[in-house]
Design an enzyme around this catalytic site. Structure first.
Site, PDB file in Angstrom:
ATOM      1  N   ASN A   1     -70.515  17.756  -3.611  1.00  0.00           N
ATOM      2  CA  ASN A   1     -69.995  17.688  -2.372  1.00  0.00           C
ATOM      3  C   ASN A   1     -70.061  18.801  -1.081  1.00  0.00           C
ATOM      4  O   ASN A   1     -72.029  19.033  -1.427  1.00  0.00           O
ATOM      5  CB  ASN A   1     -69.280  19.522  -2.789  1.00  0.00           C
ATOM      6  CG  ASN A   1     -69.178  20.318  -2.977  1.00  0.00           C
ATOM      7  OD1 ASN A   1     -69.482  21.226  -1.445  1.00  0.00           O
ATOM      8  ND2 ASN A   1     -70.517  21.067  -3.600  1.00  0.00           N
TER       9      ASN A   1
ATOM     10  N   PHE B   1     -68.376  25.872   3.494  1.00  0.00           N
ATOM     11  CA  PHE B   1     -68.258  26.764   3.841  1.00  0.00           C
ATOM     12  C   PHE B   1     -66.429  27.497   4.615  1.00  0.00           C
ATOM     13  O   PHE B   1     -66.388  27.611   5.086  1.00  0.00           O
ATOM     14  CB  PHE B   1     -68.649  27.993   3.756  1.00  0.00           C
ATOM     15  CG  PHE B   1     -69.640  28.115   3.052  1.00  0.00           C
ATOM     16  CD1 PHE B   1     -70.085  27.948   2.076  1.00  0.00           C
ATOM     17  CD2 PHE B   1     -70.619  29.566   3.976  1.00  0.00           C
ATOM     18  CE1 PHE B   1     -70.563  28.307   1.189  1.00  0.00           C
ATOM     19  CE2 PHE B   1     -71.973  29.399   2.566  1.00  0.00           C
ATOM     20  CZ  PHE B   1     -72.132  29.482   1.726  1.00  0.00           C
TER      21      PHE B   1
ATOM     22  N   SER C   1     -76.264  27.552  -1.054  1.00  0.00           N
ATOM     23  CA  SER C   1     -74.991  26.835  -0.405  1.00  0.00           C
ATOM     24  C   SER C   1     -76.155  25.266   0.499  1.00  0.00           C
ATOM     25  O   SER C   1     -76.972  25.686   0.689  1.00  0.00           O
ATOM     26  CB  SER C   1     -73.988  26.622   0.050  1.00  0.00           C
ATOM     27  OG  SER C   1     -73.350  25.627   0.470  1.00  0.00           O
TER      28      SER C   1
ATOM     29  N   ASN D   1     -74.940  23.223   1.754  1.00  0.00           N
ATOM     30  CA  ASN D   1     -74.050  22.807   2.354  1.00  0.00           C
ATOM     31  C   ASN D   1     -74.198  23.081   4.034  1.00  0.00           C
ATOM     32  O   ASN D   1     -73.050  22.824   5.006  1.00  0.00           O
ATOM     33  CB  ASN D   1     -72.803  22.334   2.237  1.00  0.00           C
ATOM     34  CG  ASN D   1     -72.644  21.620   0.873  1.00  0.00           C
ATOM     35  OD1 ASN D   1     -72.701  20.395   1.438  1.00  0.00           O
ATOM     36  ND2 ASN D   1     -71.907  21.853  -0.104  1.00  0.00           N
TER      37      ASN D   1
ATOM     38  N   LYS E   1     -77.357  34.235  -5.401  1.00  0.00           N
ATOM     39  CA  LYS E   1     -76.911  33.109  -5.970  1.00  0.00           C
ATOM     40  C   LYS E   1     -77.449  32.302  -5.939  1.00  0.00           C
ATOM     41  O   LYS E   1     -77.894  32.400  -4.300  1.00  0.00           O
ATOM     42  CB  LYS E   1     -76.011  32.944  -5.514  1.00  0.00           C
ATOM     43  CG  LYS E   1     -75.623  30.943  -7.000  1.00  0.00           C
ATOM     44  CD  LYS E   1     -73.763  30.930  -7.040  1.00  0.00           C
ATOM     45  CE  LYS E   1     -73.198  29.677  -7.124  1.00  0.00           C
ATOM     46  NZ  LYS E   1     -72.301  29.461  -7.275  1.00  0.00           N
TER      47      LYS E   1
END
Length: 351
Positions: A110, A114, A175, A177, A217
């Site tokens: 993916n 966000f 993330s 992305n 995370k």
């Protein structure tokens, strides 16, 4: 029942199937037919971060970014559900297509970026939820156009608004992305960001008369040196927990797949080994007072137990739910239950 629906869902564009699947869960919840999808799960209480979870198996962030399906997701038997990632302002995310299934590898790529409706919309959705059968985590991030030098402002804005509603809050700096986001995991940037968020967390605890745990995370692509640095910072700043891990930018384990070269984070079975390795290394470096949540590649009860054996106190699923369906939740809970009970019977838990 999911085995009957899966061929139809997999025939659709992945993002369209995602939305349709969530809508179907809502219908099942409203009509009382969720038991046809998910077995009832006997409680397996787990106390972590000072919170008691009905069971130690949760839903990872990303499936329900805006908190629109909270009641229906809890009805599947999760001990906790994490919604988000949410940002202060709404944003569309990256151009479509941006979500790809790799069924031969039980994997997903993916590059959503966000995409979400903004923190105010999420707050309204959480306030409307009526049947939270477990604990609710809210995952927060920064807007794409916010420079890293000002990232703390975005995280604080989200933290302030979700604090009264969350059972715990996750700071997403991992993330792949959002351009530049992972730079916030570098030691100096990490210390500066988390230090300010920890100060804000304590201010909010005093203001609300309730201390909400804050987790961080991290990515599975950290080197040993990076892990050492992250553990040092997060341990010294006494964060409440660490989630290991997000998706990976390493696509080598799906090489040869027609979709392997699609940009984005890889999740599912191919990330299990690396994410569990990072989890194990963090456990060996962090103080015991900092619990770990294991996520990445859980497609069976045995995978969930492997995360526990590596040092996790809780586990989360996402991609496995897409490939296995809701039955994965009860399978993981029962596998962890057997592992807990095994010592009292003099048996050795399967790993």
């Amino acid at each position: 029942m999911y085995s009957l629906a899966r061929p139809f869902l997999f025939s659709l564009d992945a993002e369209r199937a995602h939305g349709l699947g969530l809508s179907a869960l809502d219908v099942a919840y409203r009509t009382g037919t969720t038991p046809l999808l998910a077995a009832r799960i006997a409680p397996l209480p787990s106390t972590v971060f000072g919170l008691t979870f009905p069971n130690p198996v949760g839903l990872a962030a990303g499936l329900d970014k805006n908190g629109e399906h909270i009641d229906a997701l809890f009805a599947l038997g999760f001990g906790f559900v994490e919604i988000g990632t949410i940002t202060p302002r709404p944003q569309a995310g990256n151009p479509t297509p941006r979500l790809f299934r790799l069924p031969a590898h039980n994997a997903i790529i993916n590059r959503m970026g966000f995409n979400n409706s903004g923190v105010d919309a999420l707050v309204r959705n959480v306030e409307r939820a009526r049947n939270r059968r477990g604990l609710l985590g809210i995952n927060i991030g920064k807007n794409k156009d916010t420079p890293n030098e000002q990232a703390v402002d975005d995280y604080v804005a989200c933290l302030d608004k979700v604090y009264p509603l969350a059972d715990y809050i996750t700071v997403n700096i991992s993330s792949p992305n959002t351009a530049g986001l992972r730079e916030l995991q570098e030691e100096t940037a990490l210390r500066q960001l988390v230090s300010q968020l920890r100060d804000r967390q304590e201010d909010l605890a005093a203001r609300h008369g309730r201390r909400v745990p804050m987790l961080v995370k991290v990515a599975p692509d950290l080197s040993e040196r990076d892990i050492d640095a992250a553990a040092r910072v997060l341990g010294e700043l006494q964060v409440d927990g660490v989630i290991a891990t997000n998706t990976t930018i390493d696509h080598s384990k799906v090489a040869g797949d027609p979709l392997a070269n699609e940009a984005g984070g890889l999740s599912g079975a191919p990330v299990l080994e690396q994410s569990t390795l990072v989890l194990r290394r963090l456990r060996s470096r962090l103080p015991e007072s900092v619990p770990l949540v294991g996520v990445g590649g859980i497609l069976s009860g045995a995978d969930a137990v492997a995360k526990m054996a590596a040092g996790a106190s809780l586990v989360q699923c996402y991609s496995g739910l897409i490939f296995r369906g809701p039955a994965l939740v009860s399978e993981c809970v029962e596998a962890i239950r057997r592992r807990r009970e095994a010592p009292s019977r003099g048996a050795v838990a399967p790993l």
